[in-house]
Design a protein around this motif. Sequence first.
Motif, mmCIF file in Angstrom:
data_model
loop_
_atom_site.group_PDB
_atom_site.id
_atom_site.type_symbol
_atom_site.label_atom_id
_atom_site.label_comp_id
_atom_site.label_asym_id
_atom_site.label_seq_id
_atom_site.Cartn_x
_atom_site.Cartn_y
_atom_site.Cartn_z
ATOM 1 N N UNK A 72 54.241 -25.283 10.647
ATOM 2 C CA UNK A 72 53.769 -26.524 11.248
ATOM 3 C C UNK A 72 54.438 -27.703 10.560
ATOM 4 N N UNK A 73 54.328 -28.863 11.184
ATOM 5 C CA UNK A 73 54.891 -30.061 10.550
ATOM 6 C C UNK A 73 54.138 -31.304 11.022
ATOM 7 N N UNK A 74 53.919 -32.212 10.066
ATOM 8 C CA UNK A 74 53.300 -33.500 10.368
ATOM 9 C C UNK A 74 54.309 -34.652 10.317
ATOM 10 N N UNK A 75 55.511 -34.374 9.806
ATOM 11 C CA UNK A 75 56.463 -35.453 9.575
ATOM 12 C C UNK A 75 57.896 -35.032 9.846
ATOM 13 N N UNK A 76 58.680 -35.989 10.325
ATOM 14 C CA UNK A 76 60.118 -35.785 10.476
ATOM 15 C C UNK A 76 60.828 -37.065 10.063
ATOM 16 N N UNK A 77 62.104 -36.948 9.790
ATOM 17 C CA UNK A 77 62.874 -38.102 9.317
ATOM 18 C C UNK A 77 64.318 -37.987 9.796
ATOM 19 N N UNK A 78 64.805 -39.034 10.452
ATOM 20 C CA UNK A 78 66.216 -39.105 10.834
ATOM 21 C C UNK A 78 67.026 -39.585 9.633
ATOM 22 N N UNK A 79 68.006 -38.781 9.247
ATOM 23 C CA UNK A 79 68.845 -39.119 8.095
ATOM 24 C C UNK A 79 70.308 -39.147 8.511
ATOM 25 N N UNK A 80 71.162 -39.560 7.603
ATOM 26 C CA UNK A 80 72.603 -39.570 7.877
ATOM 27 C C UNK A 80 73.153 -38.155 8.038
ATOM 28 N N UNK A 81 72.376 -37.164 7.585
ATOM 29 C CA UNK A 81 72.809 -35.768 7.691
ATOM 30 C C UNK A 81 72.020 -35.008 8.753
ATOM 31 N N UNK A 91 57.985 -29.097 6.382
ATOM 32 C CA UNK A 91 57.285 -27.956 6.970
ATOM 33 C C UNK A 91 56.073 -27.520 6.139
ATOM 34 N N UNK A 92 55.098 -27.041 6.866
ATOM 35 C CA UNK A 92 53.880 -26.460 6.301
ATOM 36 C C UNK A 92 53.908 -24.985 6.684
ATOM 37 N N UNK A 93 53.887 -24.112 5.695
ATOM 38 C CA UNK A 93 54.015 -22.671 5.928
ATOM 39 C C UNK A 93 52.687 -21.982 5.622
ATOM 40 N N UNK A 94 52.129 -21.304 6.612
ATOM 41 C CA UNK A 94 50.860 -20.586 6.438
ATOM 42 C C UNK A 94 49.782 -21.474 5.812
ATOM 43 N N UNK A 95 49.826 -22.775 6.138
ATOM 44 C CA UNK A 95 48.829 -23.709 5.651
ATOM 45 C C UNK A 95 49.197 -24.439 4.378
ATOM 46 N N UNK A 96 50.369 -24.148 3.808
ATOM 47 C CA UNK A 96 50.788 -24.771 2.550
ATOM 48 C C UNK A 96 52.017 -25.654 2.778
ATOM 49 N N UNK A 97 51.959 -26.903 2.336
ATOM 50 C CA UNK A 97 53.101 -27.795 2.447
ATOM 51 C C UNK A 97 54.207 -27.307 1.527
ATOM 52 N N UNK A 98 55.425 -27.190 2.072
ATOM 53 C CA UNK A 98 56.533 -26.600 1.313
ATOM 54 C C UNK A 98 57.625 -27.608 1.025
ATOM 55 N N UNK A 104 33.064 3.412 1.932
ATOM 56 C CA UNK A 104 34.073 2.402 2.242
ATOM 57 C C UNK A 104 34.205 1.455 1.054
ATOM 58 N N UNK A 105 35.451 1.240 0.609
ATOM 59 C CA UNK A 105 35.700 0.349 -0.520
ATOM 60 C C UNK A 105 36.639 -0.778 -0.098
ATOM 61 N N UNK A 106 36.444 -1.935 -0.699
ATOM 62 C CA UNK A 106 37.272 -3.100 -0.382
ATOM 63 C C UNK A 106 38.749 -2.799 -0.619
ATOM 64 N N UNK A 107 39.545 -3.057 0.409
ATOM 65 C CA UNK A 107 40.998 -2.949 0.295
ATOM 66 C C UNK A 107 41.660 -4.326 0.234
ATOM 67 N N UNK A 108 41.116 -5.297 1.005
ATOM 68 C CA UNK A 108 41.814 -6.572 1.119
ATOM 69 C C UNK A 108 40.891 -7.633 1.704
ATOM 70 N N UNK A 109 40.731 -8.753 0.993
ATOM 71 C CA UNK A 109 40.035 -9.931 1.511
ATOM 72 C C UNK A 109 41.067 -10.857 2.154
ATOM 73 N N UNK A 110 40.792 -11.305 3.370
ATOM 74 C CA UNK A 110 41.768 -12.111 4.108
ATOM 75 C C UNK A 110 41.519 -13.610 3.959
ATOM 76 N N UNK A 111 42.586 -14.404 4.153
ATOM 77 C CA UNK A 111 42.408 -15.858 4.179
ATOM 78 C C UNK A 111 41.632 -16.263 5.421
ATOM 79 N N UNK A 112 40.886 -17.327 5.303
ATOM 80 C CA UNK A 112 40.156 -17.836 6.463
ATOM 81 C C UNK A 112 41.131 -18.366 7.503
ATOM 82 N N UNK A 113 42.183 -19.034 7.058
ATOM 83 C CA UNK A 113 43.232 -19.564 7.933
ATOM 84 C C UNK A 113 44.587 -19.150 7.382
ATOM 85 N N UNK A 114 45.513 -18.852 8.286
ATOM 86 C CA UNK A 114 46.922 -18.678 7.917
ATOM 87 C C UNK A 114 47.680 -19.839 8.560
#
Length: 508
Positions: free
Chosen positions: A74-83, A89-96, A237-247
């Motif tokens: 995802x993305x909240x921002x863009x910028x026009x540059x000389x290049x 970008x935001x990846x799986x909920x984390x700003x990168x 049954x034993x815990x194998x994996x707790x999942x994120x609420x949001x990806x």
Amino acid sequence: MKKKFISKLLVACSIMVTGLFVGSNTTEVNAKSYHKAVTKIAGNGNYAIYHKASKKGPSGKFTSTKYFKHAQIQSKQSLDTKKGKFWKIIVDGRTVGWVSQDFFARNKIAVVSKVSLVQNPSFSFDTRDAINYATNSEGTAVNANKVKVSTSSVSSATPGTTTVSYSYGNAKASTVVTVRADKNEGITKASITPKNGPKEISTWKGSSKSSSRNWNAAHNYTFETRPNTFKSNGLTLKTKFFQPRFVSLDYNKAADKMGQVGVIPQGITVRGSNFTVAVFNSSSDQYGHLVSYDLNHVSKYGAQNLPGLKWSTFKKYASHIKVSPYIKLGHGQAIGSSANYIYVIANDNKMKNSTASEEIYQIRKSDMMVKQIWSFRIWSGSSPRYIHNATFPDDNTMYCLFHNGGNNRYEYWKVTRTGDSWTPEEVGATKGNFVSNHSPVQGFTYDPSHDQFYVGFNDYIFKVAKDGTYKKTHRFRVKRELEGLSISGDKIYAEFAQRGELTVGKTK
């Protein structure tokens, strides 16, 4: 003096708002103001990701897009540059960080390669269901309803072939929809005398009545740090994996339905170390995402907090988490997988029964894209069996569960694929309803090693022989909804809600 102080204070506040940390000490320069996050679609190439971007261009290269091309972007921002144009970008909920617009799939419509329909006058195929994604000139995903199609639907009443064309701006694509020739395909007879079922038990109807230890207001919905062990009647049954609420970013931060990945898990499938769960924005949605985790590369607890992980750990996790586009999944509890594909019946769980065909989606594990769609039907003479629960043990077989409430029984169907045709055969039946309040089945899977089915309602799991003979009841008393069952080898996997928790046990 007072005016100067206020002016300096406003400038300082502005810097604090725009100078956010990104990825590993990443900051932004001269960026546009924030807006709700749009969904971006990754292309095939690898591009550098930078800490900073200004009108002159990006600076501070620190990683590559190769780790994130199957992530939710995802993305909240863009910028026009000389290049060129760059996006933060935001990846799986984390700003990168900042990446060139060239990274995204621009002016593209990705559609399935083939759609094959069983002949059925009671069903028409919505041609937009064949769209994996569509993007504009900036690589931003657009709603499939905005895509122009040459025909909005294809009737399956008569055999034939239709080429469907899609366009959006400069993007174009096409797919072929074929109605199969055999007018009797899918029509058979349910003739098995049902075996006696268990005494009907009482359970709640509706959502979970409890939660995991910390998934509640008393514990501020914090992360789980201890595993669970649930035992009942010989099954542990034993815990194998707790999942994120949001990806993805969480509630109300996405500019479109395609952006949010969470918060409702539904069906699951496990094959080896590959665990896939269907995830929806709400329990009433028919469209959502599939999220696949490589359980060999994510820890039992770590993925609950993707944005808060150490950068090197997050990068590793993100490369082993794959998110599908926003696609039709139905209720998401008719799901299974083979070595290379995930299969889903995109059904309507609110439909008690119907003469309409149902759609099977074949999704590649490699890139989480829908490759092919088939429709199928199961009719006993003129009486339809609309399927809510199914599992796929391989590429050519699915087992389906049908609750015939009118005749007070459950029916088990094996459906075999030959070419593009799906042929049903009733293999078993059980008398009764298992539960007394007509609570819906929430998990169904087939165990080939013991030729038996597992059927789940809330926190109950019933074990039934393939012919419908009742074998055992497991009641776990956790008061959490079962959201899916799956078999891989000699292991049974069960998913519980609130928080999403994958558990594992041994089949017997």
